[in-house]
Write an enzyme that holds these catalytic residues in place. Structure first.
Site, PDB file in Angstrom:
ATOM      1  N   HIS A   1      33.840  16.802  -4.392  1.00  0.00           N
ATOM      2  CA  HIS A   1      32.863  18.099  -5.183  1.00  0.00           C
ATOM      3  C   HIS A   1      31.960  18.197  -4.039  1.00  0.00           C
ATOM      4  CE1 HIS A   1      35.563  19.649  -8.316  1.00  0.00           C
ATOM      5  NE2 HIS A   1      34.655  19.324  -9.240  1.00  0.00           N
TER       6      HIS A   1
ATOM      7  N   CYS B   1      35.885  20.899  -0.307  1.00  0.00           N
ATOM      8  CA  CYS B   1      35.211  22.275  -0.648  1.00  0.00           C
ATOM      9  C   CYS B   1      34.005  23.062   0.670  1.00  0.00           C
ATOM     10  CB  CYS B   1      34.820  23.000  -2.076  1.00  0.00           C
ATOM     11  SG  CYS B   1      36.580  23.105  -2.427  1.00  0.00           S
TER      12      CYS B   1
END
Length: 799
Positions: free
Chosen positions: A388, A437
Site C-alpha cells: 500500500h 498506488c
C-alpha cells in the site's frame, strides 16, 4: 539545455499556433498524430472528441490541429512524447520546428582574444550545444568572413580586428562573445607595439588533457610552455580565472561535481600571449577514463581504462520490501511473489539483495538505514517496494503493515527522504521501483519539505502507475504478481540503459488490453549516462570498503550450519536450513538412521524462541506448500522412505535473542504399542536478518559522506568475529531450488478509512497474451501453479 520532460502547455501561444498550422493538412496532419498518440492509454480519444476536432474547420479561426494540441495538453502530454509521435508520422517540418523551439542554443566554448606576431596563423574556436543541425557564421566587425561557416576559423595569415561568431538553428540564432586579434610588430616596424628581435616566440609544449574523475579524486592539469622572457600562467574554469592558479599546473584535491567543466590556461609574457586547449573535466560517482596525472612523488597514477559508454559499478546493492499482511487494511497477495522473483533476477545481475516481507514502521526505517550502510561511492543502489502507498503533493509514502486506519505521513516511510540519504552515500546510480498506488491521502494534509538534493545525474524513478491512480494485482491460484512485475520481469535482464528498459516496460503495458486505461507506468529520471543494471562491477581502489560491504551483507544472510543430532535410542536426525527471504527461513528435519528395532519414527520441532512468527498449524508439515512456502521446492534427490518435515519461520527481524527450539523425537519399538519421546534443545544463533537487530532503536547515522563512511566501516568491522563463527555453507543434500512462473492477481491499493469499497463490479478475464507469453530463461516455473488454470482480474477497489 532542453528539458523535454516538460508538458506541452509550456510552449508559447505563438509556437502552438505555428505547430497547429503545420498539422492542419490531410496528408500528414492532426489525424495521423491522433492515431500515433494512442500508444499511451491516456491519449485514446473518443469519437466525439475527434468529431469536435473536425468541426473546427467550420469556424473562421478554428484549427483542428490546435484543438488536438489543447486536448493533449489537458492530459499532460510531455514535449518528449509529442516529438516521438511527430517523428513516428514522419512530419519532418513539425519535428524541426519543435526541436528548435524547445532546444535552446548554448555557447559552450567562446572565442578568445589573442596577440600574435605579424604573419602568424590564428585559430578562433566557437562551440555550441542545442538542436541538431547547428551552423556557424563568422563576422569581422560587421562583415561576414569568407569561408567562415565552420566552428574553427583559421586565419592564415592573421588579420587584426574584432571577430564574432553566430550560431544558427533554423530561425533561431545566438552570438558568441567578441574575440580581438592583435598583431605584434618588431622594433623597427614603426608600430607602437614592439618587442626586441632577440625575443623568441611563445610555444606550448604540453597541453592539458581531458579527464573523467570520481568525486573525491584529485584533479591535476598541466600546461608546459617555452618563451623568452619566461612565460607566466593563469588558469581558467568555465572562462572564469581561478584565484592563485598561476603556475604551470593546477592540483585540486578531493574534487566534487562543482569542479566539473571546461579548463584552459592563458600563457603569456611581456610580448606574447597564447591559450591552451579547452579541456573538459567530468566529475561523477563511479566513473573512470584513460586520464592520468603526475603524483607528488613523480609517478604516474592511472585510473581504470574504459571505452566510451562502458560504465561500471563499484558494487550493486538492492533492498526489496513487500508488505502484505496489513493489520488495519486490505491484505495483499502480490508482494511475496514479486519480491521473490525480482530477487532471483537481481542476483543473476550480481546484486547483493536484501529481501524483506511484512515490515512495521520501525522495521522499515531500520531496514533502510542498514541498506544505506551498504552503499558507497559508485555503488548502484536499487530500492523496490510493493504494498500500500500514496502520494501527496509530489511526495511518495510507503505504508507499513502496522499503519492505523487513518494514517498520515508520520506513520509511513517517505521515499524522497530515502533518496536524499542515498545521495549522501555518493552512489553511482539510484533506482526506485515503487509498485504501489499513488492516490491522494485525504487524511494527510501535511506538506513535506524535503531537504536540498545534490546536483547529480543518477536518479531513476519507475512508478507502477500514474499520479492519482491505482496499481493492481492479478489473481491466479495462491500465487500472484502485480501488473508492474508481470511486465518488468521480462525486460529486467536486458542490457539497456535503465530508462530505456523501463520505457519498453511501459510500452508493453500500453499494448496490453488488460492494463490499457487502467494502469500505466510512469518514468522519472535525470540519468545522463548510459548506465544499465547489467553493468559490470569493478571493485574500488580501497579494498577495505569492498570487503567491509561484503561482510555487512553476509551478516544479514548467514544461515545456521546443517547439523546432526544423535539420540539415545540410536536415531540420527539431520536439521537443515534454507532462506526463502532475508527474514524468512525454512527448517527441515530428516531421519537419517533408524535402528531395526524401531518401527516408526518422526522428529518434530516445538518451543521456539519468542519473536518470529510461526503458524503452529503449519509446523512440521510433510511438504513446503503445507508449511506455507509457495515459492521454494525441495531438491528431491533422497529416497521417499526417508521422511522429512518442514517448518517456516517468518519475521526473523523481531528475534531479540538467539533462536532456540526443541527437537522432539517420537518413536515406537517393534511389538510395543506405547510411543516413546526424546527431546533435545537446539540453539542456532541469530540467523539471516535477525543479526542486524532491526527491533532495536534507530542508530544515529552521520549526514556527511565522510563521517558516514567512517561509521559504516566501524559498524561492519564490529561484526567480523561473529561472522567467522556464523557463516556456514549448506550441505549438498540440503540445497533448495528457487523457482518462478507466469501467474497474476489483484494488487496494492491505497487505503483510507473514509473511502468505501465498490461492490457488484464485474470480473474481467485476463488478456490472452498473458496465457501465451514466454517467460525469459532467467525465470523458472513455480511448481505449485498450473498455467492452464483460469484466473481473473480482480475487482477494482478505491481505498
Amino acid at each position: 539545455m532542453a528539458d523535454w520532460s516538460l508538458g506541452l502547455e509550456t510552449l508559447s501561444e505563438v509556437a502552438l499556433n505555428r505547430l497547429a498550422e503545420m498539422l492542419d493538412n490531410s496528408n500528414c496532419g492532426w489525424r495521423k498524430l491522433a492515431a500515433a498518440v494512442k500508444e499511451q492509454p491516456q491519449f485514446c480519444y473518443s469519437e466525439k472528441e475527434m468529431t469536435s476536432c473536425s468541426l473546427q474547420v467550420l469556424s473562421a479561426r478554428g484549427s483542428p490541429g490546435r484543438y488536438l494540441l489543447a486536448l493533449l495538453a489537458d492530459r499532460r502530454c510531455s514535449l518528449a512524447f509529442l516529438l516521438q509521435c511527430l517523428k513516428k508520422i514522419e512530419h519532418h517540418g513539425a519535428v524541426s520546428f519543435l526541436t528548435a523551439c524547445v532546444g535552446p542554443i548554448e555557447i559552450t566554448t567562446q572565442p578568445q582574444d589573442v596577440q600574435v606576431p605579424k604573419g602568424s596563423v590564428v585559430t578562433l574556436s566557437c562551440r555550441a550545444a542545442g538542436p541538431p543541425g547547428l551552423s556557424y557564421q563568422w563576422f569581422r566587425r560587421g562583415d561576414e568572413v569568407p569561408g567562415g561557416n565552420v566552428s574553427d576559423l583559421i586565419l592564415n595569415p592573421a588579420q587584426e580586428g574584432a571577430y564574432i561568431c553566430r550560431v544558427n538553428a533554423g530561425e533561431k540564432y545566438v552570438f558568441s562573445g567578441w574575440a580581438h586579434v592583435r598583431l605584434l610588430h618588431s622594433a623597427n616596424s614603426g608600430s607602437d607595439v614592439s618587442f626586441p628581435s632577440s625575443v623568441s616566440g611563445l610555444c606550448i609544449t604540453q597541453q592539458p588533457r581531458a579527464q573523467v574523475l570520481s568525486e573525491g579524486d584529485t584533479l591535476h592539469l598541466e600546461c608546459s610552455a617555452q618563451a623568452n622572457p619566461p612565460p607566466q600562467f593563469q588558469w581558467y574554469h568555465n572562462q572564469q580565472p581561478l584565484l592563485k592558479a598561476v603556475r604551470s599546473f593546477i592540483k585540486i584535491p578531493c574534487v566534487t561535481t562543482a569542479d566539473r567543466g571546461v579548463y584552459s590556461c592563458r600563457v603569456y609574457n611581456l610580448y606574447h600571449e597564447i591559450w591552451s586547449d579547452n579541456v573538459p573535466v567530468e566529475i561523477g560517482p563511479g566513473s573512470c577514463a584513460d586520464a592520468y596525472w603526475e603524483t607528488d612523488d613523480g609517478h604516474k597514477a592511472s585510473s581504470l581504462p574504459r571505452q566510451m559508454g562502458d560504465l561500471y559499478a563499484t558494487d550493486k546493492v538492492a533492498l526489496l520490501m513487500g508488505n502484505m499482511n496489513y493489520v488495519h487494511h486490505r491484505e495483499l497477495r502480490a508482494p511475496m511473489a514479486d519480491v521473490y522473483e525480482l530477487s532471483n533476477l537481481l542476483r543473476q545481475l550480481d546484486f547483493k539483495v536484501v529481501s524483506l516481507l511484512d515490515l512495521n514502521r520501525h522495521e522499515m526505517h531500520r531496514a533502510v538505514s542498514e541498506f544505506l550502510l551498504l552503499l558507497g561511492r559508485g555503488v548502484y543502489g536499487l530500492l523496490y517496494y510493493a504494498g500500500h502507498g500514496y502520494e501527496n503533493y509530489g511526495n511518495s509514502f510507503m505504508v507499513p503493515i502496522d499503519a492505523p486506519a487513518s494514517y498520515t505521513s508520520d506513520h509511513c516511510l517517505w521515499v524522497q527522504d530515502v533518496l536524499q540519504r542515498m545521495q549522501e552515500r555518493q552512489t553511482g546510480l539510484n533506482v526506485f521501483l515503487l509498485d504501489m498506488c499513488r492516490k491522494r491521502n485525504l487524511n494527510d494534509d501535511i506538506i513535506q519539505q524535503p531537504g536540498p538534493l545534490k546536483v547529480t545525474a543518477n536518479i531513476v524513478f519507475g512508478y507502477a502507475t500514474c499520479v492519482d491512480a491505482e496499481a493492481f494485482e492479478v489473481n491466479k491460484d495462491d500465487l500472484s504478481n502485480g501488473i508492474f512485475m508481470s511486465f518488468l520481469k521480462k525486460r529486467l535482464m536486458e542490457q539497456e540503459k535503465v530508462t530505456v528498459m523501463l520505457d519498453r516496460v511501459a510500452e508493453d503495458m500500453g499494448r496490453c488490453e488488460l492494463t490499457r486505461g487502467r494502469q500505466a507506468l510512469e518514468l522519472r529520471s535525470n540519468l545522463s549516462e548510459r548506465r544499465t543494471l547489467t553493468d559490470r562491477i569493478q571493485a574500488p581502489e580501497c579494498p577495505v570498503m569492498a570487503s567491509t560491504r561484503n561482510l555487512q551483507w553476509s551478516i544479514a544472510h548467514a544461515l545456521p550450519e546443517s547439523r546432526m543430532l544423535q539420540f539415545d535410542c540410536g536415531v540420527k536426525v539431520q536439521l537443515g536450513f534454507a532462506a526463502e527471504f532475508s527474514n524468512i527461513m525454512i527448517i527441515y528435519t530428516r531421519i537419517l538412521e533408524t535402528p531395526t528395532d524401531i518401527s516408526t519414527c518422526s522428529a518434530q520441532l516445538s518451543d521456539f524462541t519468542e519473536g518470529p512468527e510461526i503458524d503452529l498449524k503449519r509446523t512440521n508439515q510433510a511438504s513446503l506448500r503445507d508449511a506455507g512456502s509457495l515459492l521454494l521446492v525441495m531438491d528431491d534427490r533422497l529416497p521417499p522412505e526417508q521422511p522429512r518435515l518442514f517448518t517456516r519461520l517468518c519475521a526473523l527481524q523481531r528475534l531479540k535473542s538467539e533462536l532456540s527450539f526443541t527437537v522432539c523425537l517420537h518413536y515406537q519399538y517393534v511389538n510395543l504399542d506405547d510411543e516413546v519421546q526424546e527431546r533435545r534443545t537446539v540453539t542456532v544463533g541469530k540467523p539471516l536478518v535477525s543479526k542486524l537487530n532491526l527491533h532495536e532503536p534507530q542508530r544515529l547515522h552521520a549526514s556527511s559522506a565522510s563521517s558516514s563512511s567512517d561509521l559504516q566501516s566501524a559498524s561492519m568491522l564490529s561484526f567480523a568475529q561473529d561472522l567467522q563463527a556464523s557463516l556456514p555453507s549448506l550441505d549438498a543434500s540440503t540445497s533448495f531450488t528457487e523457482s518462478t512462473e507466469s501467474y497474476f492477481y489483484p494488487h496494492a491499493g491505497f487505503s483510507s478509512a473514509s473511502a468505501q469499497k465498490r461492490i457488484n463490479e464485474p470480473e474481467e478475464n485476463i488478456s490472452p497474451e498473458f496465457l501465451t507469453s514466454e517467460e525469459p530463461r532467467a525465470s523458472k516455473s513455480f511448481t505449485h501453479t498450473s498455467a492452464d488454470k483460469p484466473f481473473k482480474f480482480s475487482s477494482f477497489h478505491s481505498f
